[in-house]
Design a protein around this motif. Sequence first.
Motif, PDB file in Angstrom:
ATOM      1  N   ASN A 380       0.825  -1.202   0.000  1.00  0.00           N
ATOM      2  CA  ASN A 380       0.000   0.000   0.000  1.00  0.00           C
ATOM      3  C   ASN A 380       0.859   1.252   0.000  1.00  0.00           C
ATOM      4  O   ASN A 380       2.083   1.194   0.095  1.00  0.00           O
ATOM      5  CB  ASN A 380      -0.970  -0.015   1.182  1.00  0.00           C
ATOM      6  CG  ASN A 380      -0.240  -0.117   2.516  1.00  0.00           C
ATOM      7  OD1 ASN A 380       0.620   0.696   2.818  1.00  0.00           O
ATOM      8  ND2 ASN A 380      -0.567  -1.140   3.296  1.00  0.00           N
ATOM      9  N   LYS A 439     -10.260  -4.225   5.765  1.00  0.00           N
ATOM     10  CA  LYS A 439     -11.019  -3.684   4.641  1.00  0.00           C
ATOM     11  C   LYS A 439     -11.205  -2.178   4.792  1.00  0.00           C
ATOM     12  O   LYS A 439     -11.051  -1.418   3.820  1.00  0.00           O
ATOM     13  CB  LYS A 439     -12.373  -4.392   4.554  1.00  0.00           C
ATOM     14  CG  LYS A 439     -13.203  -3.972   3.349  1.00  0.00           C
ATOM     15  CD  LYS A 439     -14.512  -4.762   3.302  1.00  0.00           C
ATOM     16  CE  LYS A 439     -15.342  -4.340   2.091  1.00  0.00           C
ATOM     17  NZ  LYS A 439     -16.618  -5.093   2.020  1.00  0.00           N
ATOM     18  N   ASP A 440     -11.524  -1.735   6.012  1.00  0.00           N
ATOM     19  CA  ASP A 440     -11.650  -0.293   6.261  1.00  0.00           C
ATOM     20  C   ASP A 440     -10.336   0.414   5.968  1.00  0.00           C
ATOM     21  O   ASP A 440     -10.296   1.478   5.339  1.00  0.00           O
ATOM     22  CB  ASP A 440     -12.035  -0.035   7.728  1.00  0.00           C
ATOM     23  CG  ASP A 440     -13.439  -0.494   8.055  1.00  0.00           C
ATOM     24  OD1 ASP A 440     -13.749  -0.628   9.253  1.00  0.00           O
ATOM     25  OD2 ASP A 440     -14.218  -0.714   7.116  1.00  0.00           O
ATOM     26  N   ASP A 442      -7.764  -0.504   4.041  1.00  0.00           N
ATOM     27  CA  ASP A 442      -7.433  -0.476   2.622  1.00  0.00           C
ATOM     28  C   ASP A 442      -8.221   0.605   1.884  1.00  0.00           C
ATOM     29  O   ASP A 442      -7.679   1.307   1.021  1.00  0.00           O
ATOM     30  CB  ASP A 442      -7.717  -1.838   1.985  1.00  0.00           C
ATOM     31  CG  ASP A 442      -6.739  -2.908   2.428  1.00  0.00           C
ATOM     32  OD1 ASP A 442      -5.658  -2.540   2.935  1.00  0.00           O
ATOM     33  OD2 ASP A 442      -7.049  -4.104   2.274  1.00  0.00           O
ATOM     34  N   LYS A 443      -9.493   0.747   2.230  1.00  0.00           N
ATOM     35  CA  LYS A 443     -10.333   1.746   1.553  1.00  0.00           C
ATOM     36  C   LYS A 443      -9.868   3.161   1.870  1.00  0.00           C
ATOM     37  O   LYS A 443      -9.763   4.009   0.979  1.00  0.00           O
ATOM     38  CB  LYS A 443     -11.796   1.563   1.966  1.00  0.00           C
ATOM     39  CG  LYS A 443     -12.770   2.467   1.226  1.00  0.00           C
ATOM     40  CD  LYS A 443     -14.200   2.187   1.625  1.00  0.00           C
ATOM     41  CE  LYS A 443     -15.184   3.003   0.759  1.00  0.00           C
ATOM     42  NZ  LYS A 443     -14.908   4.442   0.802  1.00  0.00           N
ATOM     43  N   ASP A 447      -7.954   6.150  -0.678  1.00  0.00           N
ATOM     44  CA  ASP A 447      -8.567   7.458  -0.912  1.00  0.00           C
ATOM     45  C   ASP A 447      -7.821   8.606  -0.241  1.00  0.00           C
ATOM     46  O   ASP A 447      -8.306   9.741  -0.229  1.00  0.00           O
ATOM     47  CB  ASP A 447     -10.019   7.452  -0.399  1.00  0.00           C
ATOM     48  CG  ASP A 447     -10.905   6.490  -1.179  1.00  0.00           C
ATOM     49  OD1 ASP A 447     -10.578   6.208  -2.348  1.00  0.00           O
ATOM     50  OD2 ASP A 447     -11.904   6.009  -0.620  1.00  0.00           O
TER      51      ASP A 447
END
Length: 473
Positions: A380, A439-440, A442-443, A447
């Motif tokens: 990431n 998941k939170d 990564d999102k 952004d």
Amino acid sequence: MNRVNLLFRNFIYFLSLSLLSVQMVQARELPNFTRLFEEASPAVVNISTLSTPKQSRAQIYGPGGEELPEIFRRYFGLPMPEAPSGKPRPMSLGSGFIISKDGYILTNNHVVEGAEKIIVRLHDRSEKVAELIGADKRSDLALLKIESEGNLPVVKMGDSDDVKPGQWVAAIGSPFNFEYSITKGIVSALDRSLPSDAYVPFIQSDVPINPGNSGGPLFNMKGEVIGINSQIFTRSGGFMGLSFAIPSDHVQWAVEQLKEKGYVTRGWLGVAIQEVDRDLAESFGLKKPMGALITQVVPGGPADNVKLHPGDIITRVDGREIMRSSALPMAIGVIEPGDKATLELIREGKRQTVSVEVGELPDEQGPHSERPLGPNMKKNRLGIQVEGLNDDNRNKLRLDEEIKGVVVTGEVTGVGRSIGLRQGDIITNLNNIRLESVKDFDKVVADLPEDRSVSMRVVRGGQSAFITFRLTD
């Protein structure tokens, strides 16, 4: 008297001729490295790494928005305020070599580890940014890739199994950043095991290797690469007569895995071993010291599954003789996990043969350790890996149930490294958004805005603080 003088002059003349002949013969016998250097050096590259200091942008705030006291700055391992810099700085310098016309390059892992940007300088002095395809800490190998039109010069890979002590070898690299330096010597020994790399059968030589040579090739007299220069033995920081290279056969075995998945898997037996000395050999009824003596068996491991015991001495693996205990990890490590291996051992004075299904060597740092980032692993924008909080890591980190977020795992690089994140840190909020799952995370990371301050709340050792940072292009 004249006759004596004449005889003396003739004697001196013939003696001079003899000495000259000996010198000419010796000169013909000494190797000439000129052609080797001319043909091989274009495929050798200089490697530098860059890191842009972002510490000056990192700020830590306490409750109410006031600046965190110095004691908490030190606790979180962040630098004290300093004048902004923003200029890229070199982190390391080393060497490498091109192994394919489409741009694959080999070097040492320690040359590029933790780098934000890897720059490769070619023989024509042009520079290209390289991508890290994969790395292996255990063997200190890294595979890079640069863009190419398919016309790059490449090295010839040799067979390290053919290497013999006493043969001439040469190294080309950038010692102390003096590019394209060649040094020569002989192979001193084979199959050397070093405490830091138990899975690599190093080639030992007396070729002068210094800082900057790391990752460069070791050539035989045919101009073939038989190893990658990796380590030196030194008390002064410079060359002292002992250098160690990763054998080319081991390198090519690892490269296939690095290309495919970005990391290297090794076979594992699940035993602790020690050397068999003369006294132990006598006590176990051996004619000479040899083999690997098992001192402990990992419960549930491959060795335990076939009932190996402390006191067993492994003498062969798939027919390969194990003369020293250091040879066992090397022999098992190159076996594909899940494959069968035939072990010959001595138990209570009797020879036995056992077939064992080899397991996969666990990661070096336990369950949260990181495999080097490769093409099939997630990377990431923050340069970190995270996992969700579960009962296991909550217990290890002594976290209360009400704490939600993700835990940092593996090696921290990039932005994460610059703002002082460590393994075990809990990230609970990012960009003013509460996190409850990977998941939170990564999102939110996907952004994140650029060129403005972003906040992150970190919990470490029961203490929490907000860190701010900026993402740049």
